[in-house]
Design a protein around this motif. Structure first.
Motif, PDB file in Angstrom:
ATOM      1  N   ARG A   9     -22.498 -30.408   5.776  1.00  0.00           N
ATOM      2  CA  ARG A   9     -23.634 -29.621   6.566  1.00  0.00           C
ATOM      3  C   ARG A   9     -23.631 -29.319   7.750  1.00  0.00           C
ATOM      4  NH1 ARG A   9     -28.045 -28.691   2.394  1.00  0.00           N
ATOM      5  NH2 ARG A   9     -28.760 -26.516   3.150  1.00  0.00           N
ATOM      6  N   LEU A  10     -23.406 -30.400   8.661  1.00  0.00           N
ATOM      7  CA  LEU A  10     -23.497 -30.205  10.107  1.00  0.00           C
ATOM      8  C   LEU A  10     -22.268 -29.391  10.754  1.00  0.00           C
ATOM      9  CD1 LEU A  10     -24.312 -33.927  11.103  1.00  0.00           C
ATOM     10  CD2 LEU A  10     -25.754 -31.775  10.867  1.00  0.00           C
ATOM     11  N   ALA A  11     -21.273 -29.064   9.843  1.00  0.00           N
ATOM     12  CA  ALA A  11     -20.043 -28.482  10.194  1.00  0.00           C
ATOM     13  C   ALA A  11     -20.065 -27.056  10.056  1.00  0.00           C
ATOM     14  CB  ALA A  11     -18.818 -28.865   9.814  1.00  0.00           C
ATOM     15  N   GLU A  12     -21.142 -26.615   9.204  1.00  0.00           N
ATOM     16  CA  GLU A  12     -21.618 -25.655   8.704  1.00  0.00           C
ATOM     17  C   GLU A  12     -21.561 -24.562   9.873  1.00  0.00           C
ATOM     18  OE1 GLU A  12     -22.410 -23.895   4.688  1.00  0.00           O
ATOM     19  OE2 GLU A  12     -23.535 -25.542   5.154  1.00  0.00           O
ATOM     20  N   PRO A  13     -21.051 -23.376   9.848  1.00  0.00           N
ATOM     21  CA  PRO A  13     -20.963 -22.392  10.930  1.00  0.00           C
ATOM     22  C   PRO A  13     -22.743 -21.655  10.849  1.00  0.00           C
ATOM     23  CG  PRO A  13     -19.094 -21.753   9.515  1.00  0.00           C
ATOM     24  CD  PRO A  13     -19.861 -22.920   9.016  1.00  0.00           C
ATOM     25  N   THR A  20     -25.207 -13.271  11.210  1.00  0.00           N
ATOM     26  CA  THR A  20     -24.387 -13.107  12.394  1.00  0.00           C
ATOM     27  C   THR A  20     -25.106 -12.618  13.473  1.00  0.00           C
ATOM     28  OG1 THR A  20     -24.065 -10.673  11.435  1.00  0.00           O
ATOM     29  CG2 THR A  20     -22.268 -12.459  10.939  1.00  0.00           C
ATOM     30  N   ARG A  21     -26.356 -11.956  13.524  1.00  0.00           N
ATOM     31  CA  ARG A  21     -26.910 -11.500  14.680  1.00  0.00           C
ATOM     32  C   ARG A  21     -27.527 -12.724  15.337  1.00  0.00           C
ATOM     33  NH1 ARG A  21     -32.053  -8.346  14.619  1.00  0.00           N
ATOM     34  NH2 ARG A  21     -32.301  -8.846  16.783  1.00  0.00           N
ATOM     35  N   THR A  22     -28.181 -13.418  14.884  1.00  0.00           N
ATOM     36  CA  THR A  22     -28.746 -14.619  15.431  1.00  0.00           C
ATOM     37  C   THR A  22     -27.742 -15.772  15.818  1.00  0.00           C
ATOM     38  OG1 THR A  22     -30.761 -14.589  14.146  1.00  0.00           O
ATOM     39  CG2 THR A  22     -30.393 -16.586  15.298  1.00  0.00           C
ATOM     40  N   ALA A  23     -26.584 -15.751  14.791  1.00  0.00           N
ATOM     41  CA  ALA A  23     -25.412 -16.695  15.413  1.00  0.00           C
ATOM     42  C   ALA A  23     -24.876 -16.081  16.646  1.00  0.00           C
ATOM     43  CB  ALA A  23     -24.684 -16.794  14.208  1.00  0.00           C
ATOM     44  N   GLY A  24     -24.687 -14.827  16.724  1.00  0.00           N
ATOM     45  CA  GLY A  24     -23.904 -14.285  18.051  1.00  0.00           C
ATOM     46  C   GLY A  24     -24.957 -14.554  19.143  1.00  0.00           C
ATOM     47  N   ALA A  25     -26.077 -14.593  19.036  1.00  0.00           N
ATOM     48  CA  ALA A  25     -26.817 -14.834  20.179  1.00  0.00           C
ATOM     49  C   ALA A  25     -26.847 -16.389  20.542  1.00  0.00           C
ATOM     50  CB  ALA A  25     -28.351 -14.546  19.802  1.00  0.00           C
ATOM     51  N   LEU A  26     -26.892 -17.150  19.536  1.00  0.00           N
ATOM     52  CA  LEU A  26     -26.710 -18.720  20.010  1.00  0.00           C
ATOM     53  C   LEU A  26     -25.375 -18.944  20.338  1.00  0.00           C
ATOM     54  CD1 LEU A  26     -28.702 -20.018  16.726  1.00  0.00           C
ATOM     55  CD2 LEU A  26     -29.204 -19.943  19.136  1.00  0.00           C
ATOM     56  N   ALA A  27     -24.263 -18.297  19.915  1.00  0.00           N
ATOM     57  CA  ALA A  27     -23.041 -18.619  20.572  1.00  0.00           C
ATOM     58  C   ALA A  27     -22.865 -18.621  21.942  1.00  0.00           C
ATOM     59  CB  ALA A  27     -21.799 -17.550  19.786  1.00  0.00           C
ATOM     60  N   LYS A  28     -23.736 -17.490  22.587  1.00  0.00           N
ATOM     61  CA  LYS A  28     -23.872 -17.559  23.906  1.00  0.00           C
ATOM     62  C   LYS A  28     -24.290 -19.091  24.673  1.00  0.00           C
ATOM     63  CE  LYS A  28     -25.219 -12.681  23.868  1.00  0.00           C
ATOM     64  NZ  LYS A  28     -26.381 -12.127  23.621  1.00  0.00           N
ATOM     65  N   LEU A  29     -24.988 -19.743  23.888  1.00  0.00           N
ATOM     66  CA  LEU A  29     -25.362 -20.942  24.395  1.00  0.00           C
ATOM     67  C   LEU A  29     -24.394 -21.844  23.868  1.00  0.00           C
ATOM     68  CD1 LEU A  29     -29.234 -20.625  23.457  1.00  0.00           C
ATOM     69  CD2 LEU A  29     -28.232 -20.910  25.852  1.00  0.00           C
ATOM     70  N   GLY A  30     -23.235 -21.419  23.507  1.00  0.00           N
ATOM     71  CA  GLY A  30     -22.158 -22.595  23.043  1.00  0.00           C
ATOM     72  C   GLY A  30     -22.681 -23.318  21.856  1.00  0.00           C
ATOM     73  N   THR A  32     -22.281 -23.284  17.967  1.00  0.00           N
ATOM     74  CA  THR A  32     -21.751 -22.365  16.805  1.00  0.00           C
ATOM     75  C   THR A  32     -21.860 -23.181  15.490  1.00  0.00           C
ATOM     76  OG1 THR A  32     -19.474 -23.406  17.224  1.00  0.00           O
ATOM     77  CG2 THR A  32     -20.136 -21.266  18.156  1.00  0.00           C
ATOM     78  N   THR A  33     -22.288 -24.341  15.456  1.00  0.00           N
ATOM     79  CA  THR A  33     -22.302 -24.976  14.071  1.00  0.00           C
ATOM     80  C   THR A  33     -23.794 -25.515  13.861  1.00  0.00           C
ATOM     81  OG1 THR A  33     -21.937 -27.166  14.945  1.00  0.00           O
ATOM     82  CG2 THR A  33     -20.032 -25.706  14.127  1.00  0.00           C
ATOM     83  N   VAL A  34     -24.343 -25.901  12.753  1.00  0.00           N
ATOM     84  CA  VAL A  34     -25.323 -26.594  12.442  1.00  0.00           C
ATOM     85  C   VAL A  34     -25.836 -27.878  13.332  1.00  0.00           C
ATOM     86  CG1 VAL A  34     -26.803 -27.946  10.676  1.00  0.00           C
ATOM     87  CG2 VAL A  34     -25.859 -25.515  10.234  1.00  0.00           C
TER      88      VAL A  34
END
Ligand code: ADP
Ligand code: MG
Length: 757
Positions: A9-13, A20-30, A32-34
């Protein structure tokens, strides 16, 4: 993708779980996984907004309020450039201002469009008063109808302890909070293997990982939060301490060549011709080192001693013991200037003992080789050959010594000077260059508070030189306000007087030329401000009174200052030298030599003189833009003066106003010359990452909740627990979750380093 083992679970992207939209935004904070999102802890919590009444808000309070937008206006800012958007919201009784600044109006238009009069929202931020009006600066907000379906939903959002996440303009904290809840809700105990072994949880009275994560992300109340936080702090301490205990155990299990003290060798010969008597401390540490080296367990020792405490000669005696026993020693210095200085100092102390191969040298004599990045091809070849043949008993260098192609005949000891500049990884790289484990001595003049030492150097034994050789004069430090002409005049007059009395003055600048900083040498103060900058926006607040005027006046540069001083009446006819990292090595040598001899008694330089440089006649130091530097850096710099029997004076020129953090740092230096006290102060005033150095700061493996001074009890506990664990199970076979956590914590930076080197 199907039929395979389910992904933990923790490794889940995040893209899969959140889109993808929310994930894209969070990726800016580094993120990427749960797992990464769950470890992105709130920095603070806001008071629930349910019952807030705009009239009762107090300044300084972090609040969330439900209110209606009454008006919005946007206008350019004359003084600072950029634009400002001001809104007024009301709860029917009182009103509150909302203020947003931006360089470009585009961003503000987005707010303007969302905050239409008549709309209702939840606004979170710190209440400030500006010109008699209460307001939130850069509040985080949810608009009913846009961000939430209903007012009720908005109210629910606002009625819990509001976790405030390190955020960015693009990803507001409420959005992070929602994402966290989305991933956290379905998670069960089996999804989050606990790195802390169950018996330790019981022993220390801590909650399990899942409960702790819920406690910090969605606290039911203040207690749930405190329990979660305490447990996560302990977890950080434990992971770090187990990692260190393992390093230590690994070192213990390896074998070095024993280098016992040999009678009639170089150590005795040196002792017989030293120009001074060793202090009691130097002798005591010497005995520790001698006995470590005599064993075949690799020595791993940290030697702490304030600037000027005489570490060099202690290291030299250890190196000579190794040479007497048939080995070689490498001395690693952080800068070329310091490597050069060590080269001269050691040759000076050794005299004919360093002249092996020349006529009339004693039979036991050895050679000292210098290997730096800027050597000419011929010199480099000869130094390399001397290292490889074993002809040079001592090889001194900068990190060029870490480079490929450097071979030793029999490297028995590595001395790393001024360790605060080197990471754990660099120590390791040098070690892997040799067949068997060399002994290692790490020296630092930045006194390290005990818990910091335990955290950063926990894998090393520690020795401390507490006394300084006698005959040291005190150094008095003053702050000179940069805008006070009279004081500045007095400063240069003082420099003139010292020079006239046959002494020397350092003038330290932050830059080489008007537009370039010293290479690889961004002042710590600047880094600090950058961190603070991130922090302010990260919390979604940019309080008016704390907005820093961006780089004020340009920093003083070596070239300009030298010119200016040559024109000053107080220094009429005084030759002024310059020194910085971009000079050719010959010119650096020359500048140092002229300064030392008094031919150019004023030296305008960058911080290349920071560590180790030793000119006994130097009695004044003027540091320009002093607030640009960090406490320990200034302490190091100041250690360059007051080395003989003349009292030293250190003048810190700074434009930092009273009450600012920058000014506090300088005040600390005025108040004490005790390196240990300053180190503690430094940790208090600065981000710990800076203090811990590259090894423990930045990126994924930084300390999140643990603070090395405040949490010293937790660290002590964790250290004991870690020792028990590693003793019982050195490979951590029965603690897979702990082992995995350590890997994750330590690996990224190590890999990064190996790629770089
Ligand atoms: P640091 O610990 O800052 O590296 P150094 O090793 O450079 O200090 O020593 C500072 C100065 O003190 C040097 O000039 C050194 O020769 C001198 N020194 C070292 N030990 C003694 C001693 N026992 N008595 C007098 N002077 C000493
Ligand atoms: Mg030194």
């Amino acid at each position: 993708m199907t039929g395979e083992e389910p992904r933990p679970r923790l490794a889940e992207p995040l893209a899969r779980v959140l889109g993808t939209r929310t994930a894209g935004a969070l990726a800016k904070l580094g993120l990427t996984t749960v797992g990464e999102l769950l470890r992105h802890y709130p920095r603070r919590y806001g008071r629930p907004g349910e019952s807030t009444d705009l009239d009762t808000l107090r300044t300084g309070e972090y609040v969330a309020v439900l209110a209606e937008v009454r008006s919005v206006t946007m206008r350019p800012m004359r003084a600072r450039g950029g634009a400002i958007l001001e809104a007024v919201v009301t709860d029917g009784r009182g009103s509150l201002g909302l203020t947003f600044f931006a360089k470009r109006p585009g961003i503000l238009r987005i707010h303007e469009d969302r905050l239409r009069p008549g709309r209702t929202g939840i606004f979170t931020g710190t209440v400030r008063e500006y010109r008699g009006r209460r307001q939130l600066t850069h509040p985080d907000y949810l608009v009913v109808g846009l961000d939430t379906e209903s007012e009720e939903e908005a109210l629910t959002e606002a009625s819990r302890l509001i976790p405030l996440y390190p955020a960015t303009a693009g990803v507001p904290t409420w959005r992070i909070g929602r994402s966290v809840r989305t991933v956290l809700d379905p998670i069960t105990e089996v999804d989050v293997p606990d790195p802390v072994p169950a018996p330790l949880l019981a022993k220390r009275g801590h909650v399990g990982l899942l409960e702790a994560l819920r406690g910090v992300h969605v606290p039911a109340d203040g207690e749930a939060w405190a329990r979660g936080r305490a447990r996560l702090r302990y977890e950080e301490a434990l992971i770090l301490q187990v990692a260190l205990a393992r390093r230590r155990a690994t070192a213990r299990s390896m074998r070095s060549v024993a280098r016992p003290r040999i009678a009639g060798g170089l150590v005795e010969a040196l002792d017989a011709c030293l120009p001074f008597t060793l202090t009691v401390g130097q002798r005591k540490v010497g005995i520790d080192l001698a006995s470590d080296l005599a064993g075949d367990v690799p020595m791993r020792r940290l030697l702490q001693g304030d600037v000027g405490s005489g570490k060099t000669v202690v290291a030299l005696r250890a190196m000579l013991q190794v040479i007497d026993a048939g080995g070689q020693a490498a001395l690693l210095a952080p800068t070329e200037v310091l490597a050069w200085q060590h080269f001269k100092t050691l040759r000076g102390l050794l005299g004919p003992l360093a002249d092996a191969g020349t006529l009339g040298a004693p039979e036991i004599a050895t050679r000292v080789a210098l290997l730096t990045g800027s050597l000419g091809a011929e010199e480099r070849r000869s130094a390399l050959a001397d290292a490889e043949s074993g002809g040079a008993g001592i090889v001194i260098g900068t990190h060029a010594l870490l480079g490929e192609g450097v071979r030793f005949a029999d490297l028995g000891l590595v001395v790393v000077d001024e360790q605060h500049r080197f990471g754990v990884e660099q120590r390791d790289v040098l070690r892997t260059r040799t067949e068997h484990e060399p002994h290692m001595l790490v020296m630092t003049a930045t006194p390290i508070p005990r818990t910091v030492a335990m955290t950063v150097f926990g894998d090393l034994d520690t020795s401390t030189l507490t006394e300084k050789p006698t005959g040291r004069a005190p150094v008095v430090t003053h702050i000179v306000p940069a805008d006070n002409r009279a004081w500045l005049d007095r400063t240069w007059a003082r420099v003139g007087e010292e020079v006239a009395a046959g002494r020397r003055a350092f003038v330290v600048c932050a830059r080489i030329t008007g537009d370039e900083a010293e290479e690889g040498d961004i002042g710590e103060g600047v880094i600090q401000e950058q961190i603070e900058g991130v922090d302010l926006t990260a919390d979604g607040e940019l309080p008016l009174e704390e907005v820093r005027p961006h780089p004020r006046t340009p920093l003083h540069a070596v070239g300009d200052v030298a010119e200016e001083l040559r024109a000053r009446p107080e220094l009429d006819g005084v030759p002024i030298g310059v020194l910085h990292g971009r000079l050719r090595p010959e010119d650096k040598d020359l500048a140092m030599a002229h300064f030392a001899s008094g031919e150019a008694p004023v030296l305008v330089s960058t911080t290349v003189i920071e560590v180790g440089v030793d000119v006994p006649e130097a009695s004044v130091m003027v540091v320009l833009d002093a607030d640009h530097f960090g406490i320990s850096q200034l302490h190091q710099l100041r250690g360059r003066i007051g080395r003989a029997d003349t009292p030293g004076v250190c003048l810190l020129v700074s434009a930092a106003g009273e009450g600012t953090l920058a000014r506090d740092r300088l005040e600390a230096l005025v108040e004490t010359t005790d390196g240990f006290a300053l180190a503690e102060k430094d940790v208090e005033l600065r981000r710990e990452g800076d203090v811990l150095g590259s090894a423990q700061s930045g990126g994924r493996n930084s300390l999140r909740l643990l603070r090395v001074i405040r949490d010293k009890d937790i660290i002590e506990e964790a250290r004991m627990d870690a020792r028990d664990i590693v003793e019982a199970d050195p490979t951590l076979e029965s603690f897979p979750a702990l082992a995995a956590a350590i890997e994750e914590w330590l690996e990224p930076e190590r890999e990064e380093f190996l790629e770089r080197s």
